[in-house]
Design a protein around this motif. Structure first.
Motif, PDB file in Angstrom:
ATOM      1  N   LEU A 265       0.865  -1.175   0.000  1.00 17.92           N
ATOM      2  CA  LEU A 265       0.000   0.000   0.000  1.00 17.92           C
ATOM      3  C   LEU A 265       0.901   1.224   0.000  1.00 17.92           C
ATOM      4  N   HIS A 266       0.769   2.058  -1.031  1.00 19.76           N
ATOM      5  CA  HIS A 266       1.617   3.248  -1.175  1.00 19.76           C
ATOM      6  C   HIS A 266       0.720   4.476  -1.189  1.00 19.76           C
ATOM      7  N   ILE A 267       0.927   5.380  -0.222  1.00 21.14           N
ATOM      8  CA  ILE A 267       0.121   6.592  -0.108  1.00 21.14           C
ATOM      9  C   ILE A 267       1.031   7.798  -0.258  1.00 21.14           C
ATOM     10  N   VAL A 268       0.623   8.747  -1.110  1.00 22.41           N
ATOM     11  CA  VAL A 268       1.352   9.994  -1.300  1.00 22.41           C
ATOM     12  C   VAL A 268       0.455  11.115  -0.808  1.00 22.41           C
TER      13      VAL A 268
ATOM     14  N   ARG B  19      -2.848  10.746  -3.282  1.00 21.39           N
ATOM     15  CA  ARG B  19      -2.919   9.579  -4.169  1.00 21.39           C
ATOM     16  C   ARG B  19      -2.521   8.342  -3.396  1.00 21.39           C
ATOM     17  N   ALA B  20      -3.050   7.208  -3.812  1.00 20.04           N
ATOM     18  CA  ALA B  20      -2.678   5.939  -3.186  1.00 20.04           C
ATOM     19  C   ALA B  20      -2.800   4.819  -4.213  1.00 20.04           C
ATOM     20  N   SER B  21      -2.012   3.775  -4.000  1.00 17.33           N
ATOM     21  CA  SER B  21      -2.113   2.577  -4.834  1.00 17.33           C
ATOM     22  C   SER B  21      -1.958   1.355  -3.938  1.00 17.33           C
TER      23      SER B  21
ATOM     24  N   ARG C  36      -8.894  12.522  -1.113  1.00 19.02           N
ATOM     25  CA  ARG C  36      -8.940  12.019   0.262  1.00 19.02           C
ATOM     26  C   ARG C  36     -10.022  10.968   0.503  1.00 19.02           C
ATOM     27  N   PRO C  37     -11.275  11.194   0.075  1.00 19.26           N
ATOM     28  CA  PRO C  37     -12.292  10.158   0.335  1.00 19.26           C
ATOM     29  C   PRO C  37     -11.981   8.834  -0.380  1.00 19.26           C
ATOM     30  N   ALA C  38     -11.501   8.924  -1.619  1.00 19.11           N
ATOM     31  CA  ALA C  38     -11.187   7.707  -2.382  1.00 19.11           C
ATOM     32  C   ALA C  38     -10.000   6.972  -1.765  1.00 19.11           C
ATOM     33  N   VAL C  39      -9.015   7.711  -1.266  1.00 19.45           N
ATOM     34  CA  VAL C  39      -7.850   7.079  -0.641  1.00 19.45           C
ATOM     35  C   VAL C  39      -8.265   6.362   0.642  1.00 19.45           C
ATOM     36  N   LEU C  40      -9.149   6.988   1.435  1.00 18.55           N
ATOM     37  CA  LEU C  40      -9.630   6.328   2.658  1.00 18.55           C
ATOM     38  C   LEU C  40     -10.372   5.036   2.329  1.00 18.55           C
TER      39      LEU C  40
ATOM     40  N   LEU D 231      -9.808   3.204  -0.347  1.00 17.33           N
ATOM     41  CA  LEU D 231      -8.793   2.261  -0.826  1.00 17.33           C
ATOM     42  C   LEU D 231      -8.052   1.617   0.339  1.00 17.33           C
ATOM     43  N   VAL D 232      -7.751   2.387   1.377  1.00 17.50           N
ATOM     44  CA  VAL D 232      -7.085   1.820   2.551  1.00 17.50           C
ATOM     45  C   VAL D 232      -7.960   0.740   3.171  1.00 17.50           C
ATOM     46  N   GLN D 233      -9.279   0.997   3.270  1.00 22.39           N
ATOM     47  CA  GLN D 233     -10.202  -0.004   3.818  1.00 22.39           C
ATOM     48  C   GLN D 233     -10.268  -1.235   2.907  1.00 22.39           C
ATOM     49  N   ALA D 234     -10.311  -1.015   1.587  1.00 22.69           N
ATOM     50  CA  ALA D 234     -10.347  -2.141   0.648  1.00 22.69           C
ATOM     51  C   ALA D 234      -9.060  -2.958   0.724  1.00 22.69           C
ATOM     52  N   HIS D 235      -7.934  -2.290   0.903  1.00 21.52           N
ATOM     53  CA  HIS D 235      -6.651  -2.998   1.037  1.00 21.52           C
ATOM     54  C   HIS D 235      -6.656  -3.859   2.301  1.00 21.52           C
ATOM     55  N   ASP D 236      -7.181  -3.314   3.392  1.00 19.82           N
ATOM     56  CA  ASP D 236      -7.298  -4.080   4.638  1.00 19.82           C
ATOM     57  C   ASP D 236      -8.205  -5.290   4.464  1.00 19.82           C
ATOM     58  N   ASP D 237      -9.335  -5.082   3.790  1.00 17.51           N
ATOM     59  CA  ASP D 237     -10.273  -6.191   3.555  1.00 17.51           C
ATOM     60  C   ASP D 237      -9.643  -7.258   2.666  1.00 17.51           C
TER      61      ASP D 237
END
Length: 120
Positions: free
Chosen positions: A61-64, A74-76, A90-94, A96-102
């Motif tokens: 998980l890479h967050i800029v 941005r995040a990937s 910001r909302p999309a990155v948050l 994505l972080v939840q989706a990465h955790d899931d």
């Protein structure tokens, strides 16, 4: 007036009688074996101090997030199973972080089941 002969400038040169620097020197202990390496130099390979322990990154998980609040975040998210997502804002990155955790809980590369061993 006496004249001394001049040294010859041309002709064959004399060959040295001792060993040349390109030839290996005989061993110091007198065993007859040639000394091939300089003293103090290791002649065998040493193990790599940064040895490979077999671990590899499976998910990333890479967050800029720039320091300015108005700059876009941005995040990937990437996984070796083929999962790959990107997000901007910001909302999309948050999300994505939840989706990465899931994904970490459901990824076949990260989950190990020991149910068969427990039942036996």
């Amino acid at each position: 007036m006496s004249t001394q002969p001049h040294p010859r400038l041309e002709g064959p040169t004399q060959t040295p009688t001792g060993p040349s620097s390109a030839e290996p020197a005989p061993a110091a202990d007198g065993s007859g074996a040639l000394k091939v390496v300089a003293e103090g130099v290791l002649s065998s390979l040493r193990p790599d101090p940064r040895g490979d322990d077999g671990r590899r990154p499976v998910g990333w998980l890479h967050i800029v997030a720039p320091p300015s609040f108005s700059a876009p975040v941005r995040a990937s998210s990437w996984c070796s199973c083929g999962y790959e997502r990107t997000a901007i804002g910001r909302p999309a990155v948050l999300q994505l972080v939840q989706a990465h955790d899931d994904h970490r809980t459901a990824c076949p590369r990260l989950t190990t089941t020991h149910e068969g061993r427990a039942a036996a």
